[in-house]
Design an enzyme around this catalytic site. Structure first.
Site, PDB file in Angstrom:
ATOM      1  N   ASP A  63     -14.399  28.998 -24.947  1.00 12.42           N
ATOM      2  CA  ASP A  63     -14.520  29.968 -23.859  1.00 12.42           C
ATOM      3  C   ASP A  63     -13.186  30.653 -23.598  1.00 12.42           C
ATOM      4  O   ASP A  63     -12.138  30.211 -24.087  1.00 12.42           O
ATOM      5  CB  ASP A  63     -15.080  29.313 -22.586  1.00 12.42           C
ATOM      6  CG  ASP A  63     -14.386  28.006 -22.209  1.00 12.42           C
ATOM      7  OD1 ASP A  63     -13.380  27.649 -22.843  1.00 12.42           O
ATOM      8  OD2 ASP A  63     -14.853  27.344 -21.266  1.00 12.42           O
TER       9      ASP A  63
ATOM     10  N   ASN B  76     -18.996  21.557 -11.145  1.00 11.84           N
ATOM     11  CA  ASN B  76     -20.334  22.039 -10.785  1.00 11.84           C
ATOM     12  C   ASN B  76     -21.331  21.795 -11.916  1.00 11.84           C
ATOM     13  O   ASN B  76     -22.426  22.346 -11.918  1.00 11.84           O
ATOM     14  CB  ASN B  76     -20.283  23.540 -10.473  1.00 11.84           C
ATOM     15  CG  ASN B  76     -19.735  24.348 -11.644  1.00 11.84           C
ATOM     16  OD1 ASN B  76     -19.315  23.782 -12.659  1.00 11.84           O
ATOM     17  ND2 ASN B  76     -19.743  25.657 -11.523  1.00 11.84           N
TER      18      ASN B  76
ATOM     19  N   HIS C 152     -20.800  22.615 -15.079  1.00  7.09           N
ATOM     20  CA  HIS C 152     -20.708  23.576 -16.185  1.00  7.09           C
ATOM     21  C   HIS C 152     -20.125  22.925 -17.429  1.00  7.09           C
ATOM     22  O   HIS C 152     -19.400  21.935 -17.351  1.00  7.09           O
ATOM     23  CB  HIS C 152     -19.933  24.838 -15.781  1.00  7.09           C
ATOM     24  CG  HIS C 152     -18.437  24.712 -15.719  1.00  7.09           C
ATOM     25  ND1 HIS C 152     -17.656  25.580 -14.994  1.00  7.09           N
ATOM     26  CD2 HIS C 152     -17.557  23.852 -16.312  1.00  7.09           C
ATOM     27  CE1 HIS C 152     -16.373  25.267 -15.140  1.00  7.09           C
ATOM     28  NE2 HIS C 152     -16.288  24.214 -15.937  1.00  7.09           N
TER      29      HIS C 152
ATOM     30  N   GLU D 118     -22.104  28.532 -16.408  1.00  5.11           N
ATOM     31  CA  GLU D 118     -22.149  28.229 -14.977  1.00  5.11           C
ATOM     32  C   GLU D 118     -23.597  28.089 -14.507  1.00  5.11           C
ATOM     33  O   GLU D 118     -24.498  28.763 -15.027  1.00  5.11           O
ATOM     34  CB  GLU D 118     -21.506  29.384 -14.189  1.00  5.11           C
ATOM     35  CG  GLU D 118     -20.067  29.689 -14.592  1.00  5.11           C
ATOM     36  CD  GLU D 118     -19.057  28.686 -14.035  1.00  5.11           C
ATOM     37  OE1 GLU D 118     -19.374  27.493 -13.967  1.00  5.11           O
ATOM     38  OE2 GLU D 118     -17.959  29.105 -13.672  1.00  5.11           O
TER      39      GLU D 118
HETATM   40  C1  F6R Z   1     -12.412  24.782 -20.686  1.00  2.26           C
HETATM   41  C2  F6R Z   1     -13.819  24.504 -20.375  1.00  2.26           C
HETATM   42  C3  F6R Z   1     -14.225  23.970 -19.039  1.00  2.26           C
HETATM   43  C4  F6R Z   1     -13.597  22.614 -18.741  1.00  2.26           C
HETATM   44  C5  F6R Z   1     -14.109  22.035 -17.428  1.00  2.26           C
HETATM   45  C6  F6R Z   1     -13.375  20.763 -17.069  1.00  2.26           C
HETATM   46  O1  F6R Z   1     -12.299  25.285 -22.008  1.00  2.26           O
HETATM   47  O2  F6R Z   1     -14.655  24.739 -21.191  1.00  2.26           O
HETATM   48  O3  F6R Z   1     -15.629  23.888 -19.009  1.00  2.26           O
HETATM   49  O4  F6R Z   1     -13.895  21.748 -19.798  1.00  2.26           O
HETATM   50  O5  F6R Z   1     -13.929  22.959 -16.403  1.00  2.26           O
HETATM   51  O6  F6R Z   1     -12.022  21.055 -16.882  1.00  2.26           O
HETATM   52  P1  F6R Z   1     -10.914  19.921 -16.681  1.00  2.26           P
HETATM   53  O7  F6R Z   1     -10.896  19.130 -17.954  1.00  2.26           O
HETATM   54  O8  F6R Z   1      -9.621  20.665 -16.482  1.00  2.26           O
HETATM   55  O9  F6R Z   1     -11.347  19.099 -15.523  1.00  2.26           O
END
Ligand code: F6R
Length: 241
Positions: A66, A136, A138, A143
């Site tokens: 992403d 959330n 995701h 999302e």
């Molecule tokens: C980032 C991504 C996000 C994170 C998620 C958890 O490339 O795809 O979905 O994996 O927001 O983020 P952390 O690991 O920082 O808690």
């Protein structure tokens, strides 16, 4: 579904194990990699093992999961910037073994999604999708609400994601509002999906992800549909889950 429960200190090694096993089984494995804080220690442990000669990562292919839309390429806060620092540079993954989003301008975003999906097809699909879990529910920037067939696409960030990413941007007002993400559909087509989760702040959403109903409100709940699904979680995240 395999759940690998680790102590807090063993978590990074367990994440690296998933990557190392995938590469051992297929040296030119196609790896879809999340950024964010959770997998960073695992990436560093993989880099250490490569340096020690225990893993040969010279042929891996990397696909970006992403990206924020409209962030210059050289901005260290871009998700590409994270990937570059933690994986691509230390493992010397050059451009011809990398599939990434190029979305410095919003005008490019739709085309960049199509290019990425075409690229995954040309690579013969994903051997491993290594994913973090958003607060959330995701995965990537899929999302809520998000169904299991969601394609690779442009997505507006959910308010919860804006809040959780504010720490990287110096305040919520600076967080980009638009992103691109590999969709849940192409993620579920991966030959192996690994969800990596640490910390007690993820406990509630992890429980919903593993045990709650499949629902668009928790996109990660659909990961149970993957051909092979591994959850690596530390005891803080799992206790009570
Ligand atoms: C980032 C991504 C996000 C994170 C998620 C958890 O490339 O795809 O979905 O994996 O927001 O983020 P952390 O690991 O920082 O808690």
């Amino acid at each position: 579904m395999d759940v690998v429960r680790t102590s807090v200190t063993d978590f990074d090694a367990a994440v690296a194990d998933v990557l190392a096993e995938t590469i051992a089984a297929r040296p030119d494995a196609v790896l879809l990699l999340a950024t964010g804080s959770t997998p960073i220690g695992g990436f560093r442990e993989l880099v250490r093992r490569v340096g020690a000669g225990d893993v040969d990562a010279r042929r891996i292919r990397v696909v970006q999961l992403d990206e924020y839309v409209g962030i210059p390429d050289d901005d260290r806060r871009s998700l590409y910037g994270w990937l570059e620092r933690e994986v691509l540079a230390p493992l010397e993954v050059d451009e011809d073994r990398l599939l990434r989003f190029r979305v410095e301008s919003a005008d490019d975003a739709e085309a960049a999604c199509a290019t990425l999906d075409d690229g995954i097809g040309r690579l013969g699909g994903l051997d491993l999708a290594l994913l973090g879990l958003g607060p959330n529910g995701h995965v990537g920037f899929n999302e809520p609400p998000c169904g299991p067939d969601a394609p690779t696409r442009v997505v507006a960030l959910d308010p919860a994601s804006v809040t959780s990413n504010a720490r990287y941007w110096g305040g919520e007002e600076h967080v980009p509002r638009l992103s691109v993400t590999v969709g849940l559909g192409p993620i579920l087509a991966a030959r192996h999906v690994a969800l990596v989760v640490q910390g007690d702040h993820k406990r509630g959403i992890l429980r919903q992800t593993l045990e709650g109903p499949e629902t668009p409100q928790v996109p990660a709940s659909y990961l149970r549909r993957a051909t092979r699904y591994t959850v690596v979680a530390d005891e803080d995240a799992l206790d009570g889950a």
